[in-house]
Enzyme design. Structure first.
Site, PDB file in Angstrom:
ATOM      1  N   ALA A  42       0.852  -1.179   0.000  1.00  0.00           N
ATOM      2  CA  ALA A  42       0.000   0.000   0.000  1.00  0.00           C
ATOM      3  C   ALA A  42       0.891   1.233   0.000  1.00  0.00           C
ATOM      4  O   ALA A  42       2.046   1.185   0.444  1.00  0.00           O
ATOM      5  CB  ALA A  42      -0.876  -0.012   1.249  1.00  0.00           C
ATOM      6  N   GLY A  68       0.516  -5.164   0.755  1.00  0.00           N
ATOM      7  CA  GLY A  68      -0.657  -5.241  -0.124  1.00  0.00           C
ATOM      8  C   GLY A  68      -0.325  -5.850  -1.478  1.00  0.00           C
ATOM      9  O   GLY A  68      -1.197  -6.411  -2.142  1.00  0.00           O
ATOM     10  N   GLU A  76      -0.556  -9.455  -0.916  1.00  0.00           N
ATOM     11  CA  GLU A  76      -1.994  -9.745  -0.725  1.00  0.00           C
ATOM     12  C   GLU A  76      -2.746  -9.710  -2.056  1.00  0.00           C
ATOM     13  O   GLU A  76      -3.621 -10.538  -2.310  1.00  0.00           O
ATOM     14  CB  GLU A  76      -2.588  -8.746   0.273  1.00  0.00           C
ATOM     15  CG  GLU A  76      -2.040  -8.975   1.672  1.00  0.00           C
ATOM     16  CD  GLU A  76      -2.390  -7.859   2.660  1.00  0.00           C
ATOM     17  OE1 GLU A  76      -2.244  -6.677   2.287  1.00  0.00           O
ATOM     18  OE2 GLU A  76      -2.795  -8.172   3.784  1.00  0.00           O
ATOM     19  N   GLU A 136       4.490  -5.272   7.120  1.00  0.00           N
ATOM     20  CA  GLU A 136       3.722  -4.201   7.767  1.00  0.00           C
ATOM     21  C   GLU A 136       4.161  -3.953   9.206  1.00  0.00           C
ATOM     22  O   GLU A 136       4.081  -2.832   9.707  1.00  0.00           O
ATOM     23  CB  GLU A 136       2.219  -4.524   7.751  1.00  0.00           C
ATOM     24  CG  GLU A 136       1.550  -4.414   6.392  1.00  0.00           C
ATOM     25  CD  GLU A 136       1.607  -5.682   5.554  1.00  0.00           C
ATOM     26  OE1 GLU A 136       2.447  -6.568   5.850  1.00  0.00           O
ATOM     27  OE2 GLU A 136       0.812  -5.790   4.599  1.00  0.00           O
TER      28      GLU A 136
HETATM   29  N1  CO8 Z   1       4.591   3.169  -0.630  1.00  0.00           N
HETATM   30  C1  CO8 Z   1       5.015   4.332  -1.168  1.00  0.00           C
HETATM   31  N2  CO8 Z   1       6.191   4.472  -1.803  1.00  0.00           N
HETATM   32  C2  CO8 Z   1       6.977   3.391  -1.894  1.00  0.00           C
HETATM   33  C3  CO8 Z   1       6.593   2.142  -1.359  1.00  0.00           C
HETATM   34  C4  CO8 Z   1       5.324   2.055  -0.713  1.00  0.00           C
HETATM   35  N3  CO8 Z   1       4.857   0.902  -0.212  1.00  0.00           N
HETATM   36  N4  CO8 Z   1       7.591   1.251  -1.585  1.00  0.00           N
HETATM   37  C5  CO8 Z   1       8.546   1.936  -2.242  1.00  0.00           C
HETATM   38  N5  CO8 Z   1       8.190   3.217  -2.441  1.00  0.00           N
HETATM   39  C6  CO8 Z   1       8.933   4.270  -3.103  1.00  0.00           C
HETATM   40  C7  CO8 Z   1      10.098   4.743  -2.238  1.00  0.00           C
HETATM   41  O1  CO8 Z   1       9.655   5.681  -1.286  1.00  0.00           O
HETATM   42  C8  CO8 Z   1      11.009   5.330  -3.274  1.00  0.00           C
HETATM   43  O2  CO8 Z   1      10.538   6.597  -3.634  1.00  0.00           O
HETATM   44  P1  CO8 Z   1      11.566   7.834  -3.849  1.00  0.00           P
HETATM   45  O3  CO8 Z   1      12.423   7.397  -4.995  1.00  0.00           O
HETATM   46  O4  CO8 Z   1      10.683   8.984  -4.168  1.00  0.00           O
HETATM   47  O5  CO8 Z   1      12.337   7.967  -2.578  1.00  0.00           O
HETATM   48  C9  CO8 Z   1      10.811   4.415  -4.480  1.00  0.00           C
HETATM   49  O6  CO8 Z   1       9.573   3.752  -4.251  1.00  0.00           O
HETATM   50  C10 CO8 Z   1      11.888   3.385  -4.607  1.00  0.00           C
HETATM   51  O7  CO8 Z   1      11.983   2.688  -3.368  1.00  0.00           O
HETATM   52  P2  CO8 Z   1      13.364   2.484  -2.593  1.00  0.00           P
HETATM   53  O8  CO8 Z   1      14.303   3.582  -2.872  1.00  0.00           O
HETATM   54  O9  CO8 Z   1      13.043   2.218  -1.161  1.00  0.00           O
HETATM   55  O10 CO8 Z   1      13.884   1.156  -3.318  1.00  0.00           O
HETATM   56  P3  CO8 Z   1      14.818   0.044  -2.691  1.00  0.00           P
HETATM   57  O11 CO8 Z   1      15.197  -0.861  -3.823  1.00  0.00           O
HETATM   58  O12 CO8 Z   1      15.925   0.620  -1.891  1.00  0.00           O
HETATM   59  O13 CO8 Z   1      13.893  -0.779  -1.670  1.00  0.00           O
HETATM   60  C11 CO8 Z   1      11.869  -1.887  -0.980  1.00  0.00           C
HETATM   61  C12 CO8 Z   1      12.802  -1.483  -2.154  1.00  0.00           C
HETATM   62  C13 CO8 Z   1      12.593  -2.898  -0.086  1.00  0.00           C
HETATM   63  C14 CO8 Z   1      10.644  -2.532  -1.595  1.00  0.00           C
HETATM   64  C15 CO8 Z   1      11.496  -0.634  -0.153  1.00  0.00           C
HETATM   65  O14 CO8 Z   1      11.031   0.370  -1.034  1.00  0.00           O
HETATM   66  C16 CO8 Z   1      10.429  -0.875   0.860  1.00  0.00           C
HETATM   67  O15 CO8 Z   1      10.713  -1.439   1.922  1.00  0.00           O
HETATM   68  N6  CO8 Z   1       9.166  -0.441   0.584  1.00  0.00           N
HETATM   69  C17 CO8 Z   1       8.067  -0.533   1.499  1.00  0.00           C
HETATM   70  C18 CO8 Z   1       7.562  -1.962   1.584  1.00  0.00           C
HETATM   71  C19 CO8 Z   1       6.431  -2.042   2.606  1.00  0.00           C
HETATM   72  O16 CO8 Z   1       6.590  -1.751   3.753  1.00  0.00           O
HETATM   73  N7  CO8 Z   1       5.247  -2.502   2.144  1.00  0.00           N
HETATM   74  C20 CO8 Z   1       4.090  -2.628   2.991  1.00  0.00           C
HETATM   75  C21 CO8 Z   1       3.264  -1.366   2.920  1.00  0.00           C
HETATM   76  S1  CO8 Z   1       1.925  -1.404   4.070  1.00  0.00           S
HETATM   77  C22 CO8 Z   1       0.758  -2.349   3.310  1.00  0.00           C
HETATM   78  O17 CO8 Z   1       0.912  -2.816   2.204  1.00  0.00           O
HETATM   79  C23 CO8 Z   1      -0.491  -2.574   4.072  1.00  0.00           C
HETATM   80  C24 CO8 Z   1      -1.459  -3.372   3.235  1.00  0.00           C
HETATM   81  C25 CO8 Z   1      -2.827  -2.952   3.531  1.00  0.00           C
HETATM   82  C26 CO8 Z   1      -3.808  -3.395   2.444  1.00  0.00           C
HETATM   83  C27 CO8 Z   1      -3.522  -2.812   1.087  1.00  0.00           C
HETATM   84  C28 CO8 Z   1      -4.238  -1.556   0.830  1.00  0.00           C
HETATM   85  C29 CO8 Z   1      -3.910  -0.911  -0.506  1.00  0.00           C
END
Ligand code: CO8
Length: 258
Positions: free
Chosen positions: A65, A109, A112, A132
């Site tokens: 998400a 998500g 999921e 999460e």
């Molecule tokens: N939301 C928003 N932006 C994101 C997300 C995200 N989930 N994941 C990555 N991005 C963005 C980063 O902020 C970054 O943006 P910017 O270049 O502007 O700084 C860009 O994508 C690239 O990401 P990274 O620089 O972090 O890339 P890396 O290769 O270093 O890392 C990862 C990749 C490991 C995937 C890392 O981005 C990460 O940990 N992301 C978050 C993963 C996460 O926590 N997911 C769970 C989110 S909560 C959730 O899904 C709850 C579900 C609820 C139901 C669903 C409802 C829709």
């Protein structure tokens, strides 16, 4: 319809949806889930589509998400908007088969969403997780429910509680994904599988999807009864007559999908 967050194409009888927010690793915001629902709706009501593929980019199927959208939300915001259930319903309720073709990250998500599909085909680069807990929340679109059903309690607890990622081979061993293929072959494999499914009788394919899903929602006795009723119903189809005639006449079946 003019989509902003996804790409929608048709490949013969297959509907292809590509999640397309590359700068945010396909983070799932409301707009994307709304558009995904609209695209699925279009394919669902199109008699010329027999199966659907959802895919992402090389780097991410979807990284979860959209955290930047959620960051400022309070309880009352998510409760009032019915965050998640409101626009995720369309994915669950689609009656045609959906294949998730997953490369790179499928987290939160994103994992999921893949699990809401009927088959997951993974590239060897795929990584699945429910991280999460690191954000101070828990999975909210089925992660704590579908993951244990798919891979068992031990691994589901491990993934949800530690936030570690599972690679494609582990996901295949655990039963989350049906096949692992080289990344460069992912889309071709998924489209070929979807094409095969779409070549069969559409009502029969829908009956199979409904029956297999019933296994998750009912006792064995109820599930077997459901299957038998649907099995009997299949004998009323023109495609049943064609399928069996084709076998006996040693030729390929020409299903009319009715
Ligand atoms: N939301 C928003 N932006 C994101 C997300 C995200 N989930 N994941 C990555 N991005 C963005 C980063 O902020 C970054 O943006 P910017 O270049 O502007 O700084 C860009 O994508 C690239 O990401 P990274 O620089 O972090 O890339 P890396 O290769 O270093 O890392 C990862 C990749 C490991 C995937 C890392 O981005 C990460 O940990 N992301 C978050 C993963 C996460 O926590 N997911 C769970 C989110 S909560 C959730 O899904 C709850 C579900 C609820 C139901 C669903 C409802 C829709």
């Amino acid at each position: 319809m003019d989509y902003q967050t996804i790409l929608v194409e048709r490949r013969a009888r297959v509907g292809l949806i590509t999640l397309n927010r590359p700068k945010a690793l396909n983070a799932l915001n409301d707009a994307l889930i709304d558009e995904l629902g609209a695209a699925l709706n279009g394919f669902e009501h199109d008699d010329d589509i027999g199966a659907i593929v959802i895919t992402g980019s090389e780097k991410a199927f979807a990284a979860g998400a959209d955290i930047s959208a959620m960051a400022d939300w309070d309880y009352i915001d998510v409760y009032k908007s019915d965050f998640i259930t409101r626009n995720w319903e369309r994915i669950k309720s689609c009656r045609k088969p959906i294949i998730a073709a997953v490369a790179g990250f499928a987290l939160g998500g994103g994992c999921e969403l893949a699990m809401m599909c009927d088959i997951i085909i993974a590239a060897d680069t795929a990584r699945f997780g429910q991280p999460e807990v690191k954000l101070g929340i828990l999975p909210g679109a089925g992660g704590t429910q579908r993951l244990p059903r798919a891979i068992g309690k031990a691994k589901a607890m491990d993934l949800c509680l530690t936030a570690r990622m599972m690679d494609a081979l582990e996901a295949e061993r655990a039963g989350l994904v049906s096949r692992v293929v080289p990344a460069e072959r992912l889309l071709d494999e998924a489209l070929a599988a979807a094409d095969t499914i779409a070549s069969y009788s559409l009502p029969v394919v829908m009956m199979i999807k409904e029956s297999v899903n019933r296994a998750y929602e009912s006792s064995l006795a109820e599930g077997l009864l459901f299957e038998r009723r649907v099995f009997h119903a299949a004998f009323s189809l023109a495609d049943k007559r064609e399928g069996m005639s084709a076998f006996l006449e040693k030729r390929a079946a020409r299903f009319t999908h009715r």
